[in-house]
Design a protein around this motif. Structure first.
Motif, PDB file in Angstrom:
ATOM      1  N   ARG A 194      -6.539  10.852   2.282  1.00  0.00           N
ATOM      2  CA  ARG A 194      -6.268  12.013   3.138  1.00  0.00           C
ATOM      3  C   ARG A 194      -6.545  11.677   4.606  1.00  0.00           C
ATOM      4  NH1 ARG A 194     -10.359  16.186   2.097  1.00  0.00           N
ATOM      5  NH2 ARG A 194     -11.514  14.750   3.385  1.00  0.00           N
ATOM      6  N   ASP A 195      -7.691  11.046   4.865  1.00  0.00           N
ATOM      7  CA  ASP A 195      -8.042  10.688   6.243  1.00  0.00           C
ATOM      8  C   ASP A 195      -7.035   9.700   6.823  1.00  0.00           C
ATOM      9  OD1 ASP A 195     -10.223  12.341   5.941  1.00  0.00           O
ATOM     10  OD2 ASP A 195     -11.661  10.704   5.657  1.00  0.00           O
ATOM     11  N   GLU A 196      -6.627   8.726   6.031  1.00  0.00           N
ATOM     12  CA  GLU A 196      -5.637   7.743   6.481  1.00  0.00           C
ATOM     13  C   GLU A 196      -4.305   8.429   6.802  1.00  0.00           C
ATOM     14  OE1 GLU A 196      -2.749   4.488   4.432  1.00  0.00           O
ATOM     15  OE2 GLU A 196      -4.678   4.846   3.494  1.00  0.00           O
ATOM     16  N   THR A 197      -3.910   9.367   5.966  1.00  0.00           N
ATOM     17  CA  THR A 197      -2.650  10.085   6.174  1.00  0.00           C
ATOM     18  C   THR A 197      -2.710  10.920   7.446  1.00  0.00           C
ATOM     19  OG1 THR A 197      -2.245  10.148   3.805  1.00  0.00           O
ATOM     20  CG2 THR A 197      -1.038  11.737   5.147  1.00  0.00           C
ATOM     21  N   GLN A 198      -3.826  11.563   7.689  1.00  0.00           N
ATOM     22  CA  GLN A 198      -3.974  12.357   8.911  1.00  0.00           C
ATOM     23  C   GLN A 198      -3.935  11.467  10.155  1.00  0.00           C
ATOM     24  OE1 GLN A 198      -7.625  14.365   7.868  1.00  0.00           O
ATOM     25  NE2 GLN A 198      -6.523  16.214   7.214  1.00  0.00           N
ATOM     26  N   ARG A 199      -4.570  10.301  10.095  1.00  0.00           N
ATOM     27  CA  ARG A 199      -4.528   9.371  11.240  1.00  0.00           C
ATOM     28  C   ARG A 199      -3.109   8.862  11.469  1.00  0.00           C
ATOM     29  NH1 ARG A 199      -9.170   7.384   8.948  1.00  0.00           N
ATOM     30  NH2 ARG A 199      -8.038   5.669   7.997  1.00  0.00           N
ATOM     31  N   ARG A 200      -2.432   8.484  10.389  1.00  0.00           N
ATOM     32  CA  ARG A 200      -1.067   7.965  10.497  1.00  0.00           C
ATOM     33  C   ARG A 200      -0.114   9.022  11.040  1.00  0.00           C
ATOM     34  NH1 ARG A 200       2.290   7.436   6.626  1.00  0.00           N
ATOM     35  NH2 ARG A 200       0.839   7.901   4.978  1.00  0.00           N
ATOM     36  N   ASP A 201      -0.344  10.278  10.668  1.00  0.00           N
ATOM     37  CA  ASP A 201       0.525  11.370  11.103  1.00  0.00           C
ATOM     38  C   ASP A 201       0.400  11.622  12.606  1.00  0.00           C
ATOM     39  OD1 ASP A 201       2.434  13.393  10.590  1.00  0.00           O
ATOM     40  OD2 ASP A 201       0.848  14.912  10.556  1.00  0.00           O
ATOM     41  N   GLN A 202      -0.716  11.258  13.200  1.00  0.00           N
ATOM     42  CA  GLN A 202      -0.928  11.482  14.629  1.00  0.00           C
ATOM     43  C   GLN A 202      -0.351  10.366  15.498  1.00  0.00           C
ATOM     44  OE1 GLN A 202      -5.106  12.168  15.075  1.00  0.00           O
ATOM     45  NE2 GLN A 202      -5.037  14.138  14.038  1.00  0.00           N
ATOM     46  N   ARG A 203      -0.033   9.236  14.901  1.00  0.00           N
ATOM     47  CA  ARG A 203       0.550   8.127  15.655  1.00  0.00           C
ATOM     48  C   ARG A 203       2.049   8.345  15.838  1.00  0.00           C
ATOM     49  NH1 ARG A 203      -1.697   3.005  12.457  1.00  0.00           N
ATOM     50  NH2 ARG A 203      -1.103   4.371  10.781  1.00  0.00           N
ATOM     51  N   PRO A 204       2.566   8.008  17.024  1.00  0.00           N
ATOM     52  CA  PRO A 204       4.016   8.157  17.215  1.00  0.00           C
ATOM     53  C   PRO A 204       4.772   7.077  16.440  1.00  0.00           C
ATOM     54  CG  PRO A 204       3.017   7.167  19.158  1.00  0.00           C
ATOM     55  CD  PRO A 204       1.894   7.531  18.223  1.00  0.00           C
ATOM     56  N   PRO A 205       6.001   7.392  16.005  1.00  0.00           N
ATOM     57  CA  PRO A 205       6.792   6.380  15.292  1.00  0.00           C
ATOM     58  C   PRO A 205       7.201   5.252  16.235  1.00  0.00           C
ATOM     59  CG  PRO A 205       8.073   8.381  15.634  1.00  0.00           C
ATOM     60  CD  PRO A 205       6.684   8.659  16.121  1.00  0.00           C
ATOM     61  N   VAL A 206       7.392   4.083  15.675  1.00  0.00           N
ATOM     62  CA  VAL A 206       7.794   2.907  16.449  1.00  0.00           C
ATOM     63  C   VAL A 206       9.213   2.533  16.044  1.00  0.00           C
ATOM     64  CG1 VAL A 206       7.305   0.475  16.899  1.00  0.00           C
ATOM     65  CG2 VAL A 206       5.426   2.079  16.574  1.00  0.00           C
ATOM     66  N   ASP A 207      10.085   2.408  17.039  1.00  0.00           N
ATOM     67  CA  ASP A 207      11.461   2.002  16.769  1.00  0.00           C
ATOM     68  C   ASP A 207      11.526   0.479  16.775  1.00  0.00           C
ATOM     69  OD1 ASP A 207      14.172   1.785  16.437  1.00  0.00           O
ATOM     70  OD2 ASP A 207      14.657   2.377  18.489  1.00  0.00           O
ATOM     71  N   LEU A 208      11.821  -0.096  15.634  1.00  0.00           N
ATOM     72  CA  LEU A 208      11.908  -1.549  15.525  1.00  0.00           C
ATOM     73  C   LEU A 208      13.319  -2.059  15.780  1.00  0.00           C
ATOM     74  CD1 LEU A 208       9.679  -2.067  12.371  1.00  0.00           C
ATOM     75  CD2 LEU A 208       9.037  -2.273  14.770  1.00  0.00           C
ATOM     76  N   GLY A 209      14.260  -1.158  15.921  1.00  0.00           N
ATOM     77  CA  GLY A 209      15.640  -1.571  16.169  1.00  0.00           C
ATOM     78  C   GLY A 209      16.295  -2.118  14.913  1.00  0.00           C
ATOM     79  N   MET A 246       0.844  -1.175   0.000  1.00  0.00           N
ATOM     80  CA  MET A 246       0.000   0.000   0.000  1.00  0.00           C
ATOM     81  C   MET A 246       0.892   1.243   0.000  1.00  0.00           C
ATOM     82  SD  MET A 246      -2.617   1.302   2.915  1.00  0.00           S
ATOM     83  CE  MET A 246      -4.104   0.550   2.385  1.00  0.00           C
ATOM     84  N   LEU A 247       0.574   2.187  -0.824  1.00  0.00           N
ATOM     85  CA  LEU A 247       1.327   3.425  -0.882  1.00  0.00           C
ATOM     86  C   LEU A 247       0.822   4.393   0.176  1.00  0.00           C
ATOM     87  CD1 LEU A 247       1.429   3.953  -4.732  1.00  0.00           C
ATOM     88  CD2 LEU A 247       3.227   3.028  -3.278  1.00  0.00           C
ATOM     89  N   HIS A 248       1.767   5.060   0.820  1.00  0.00           N
ATOM     90  CA  HIS A 248       1.414   6.048   1.840  1.00  0.00           C
ATOM     91  C   HIS A 248       1.740   7.436   1.324  1.00  0.00           C
ATOM     92  CE1 HIS A 248       0.601   3.094   4.918  1.00  0.00           C
ATOM     93  NE2 HIS A 248       1.760   2.515   4.673  1.00  0.00           N
ATOM     94  N   VAL A 249       0.860   8.379   1.643  1.00  0.00           N
ATOM     95  CA  VAL A 249       1.059   9.767   1.272  1.00  0.00           C
ATOM     96  C   VAL A 249       1.871  10.434   2.375  1.00  0.00           C
ATOM     97  CG1 VAL A 249      -0.102  11.972   0.846  1.00  0.00           C
ATOM     98  CG2 VAL A 249      -1.081   9.853  -0.044  1.00  0.00           C
ATOM     99  N   ASN A 250       2.884  11.185   1.989  1.00  0.00           N
ATOM    100  CA  ASN A 250       3.663  11.944   2.951  1.00  0.00           C
ATOM    101  C   ASN A 250       2.757  13.044   3.513  1.00  0.00           C
ATOM    102  OD1 ASN A 250       5.401  13.860   4.177  1.00  0.00           O
ATOM    103  ND2 ASN A 250       7.090  13.195   2.878  1.00  0.00           N
ATOM    104  N   PRO A 251       2.700  13.217   4.841  1.00  0.00           N
ATOM    105  CA  PRO A 251       1.840  14.258   5.422  1.00  0.00           C
ATOM    106  C   PRO A 251       2.118  15.659   4.879  1.00  0.00           C
ATOM    107  CG  PRO A 251       2.604  12.772   7.129  1.00  0.00           C
ATOM    108  CD  PRO A 251       3.335  12.398   5.869  1.00  0.00           C
TER     109      PRO A 251
END
Length: 75
Positions: free
Chosen positions: A49-64, A1-6
């Protein structure tokens, strides 16, 4: 799935405005097929747009950094 940069959200707003103008013209001209296509495109744009706004509000996850597992042989 392609993600839009906020950072591209303002561009999505421009595209939506353009599509709404095109839809109004299609209605005035009676282009039923064009209206259907524009409505479909608008629904995809708004969902993205809605998906991008939701994703932008989530904190990043460090997978190491991945490491090889010990005790297991790789085939």
């Amino acid at each position: 799935m392609l993600h839009v940069n906020p950072k591209m959200l303002p561009r999505l707003a421009e595209l939506e405005s353009d599509l709404l103008d095109r839809r109004a013209r299609a209605e005035a001209e009676g282009w039923a097929g064009e209206i259907e296509g524009i409505d479909l495109t608008l629904s995809f744009l708004r969902a993205k747009r809605d998906e991008t706004q939701r994703r932008d509000q989530r904190p990043p996850v460090d997978l190491g950094i991945p490491k090889p597992r010990r005790g297991r042989e790789n085939p």
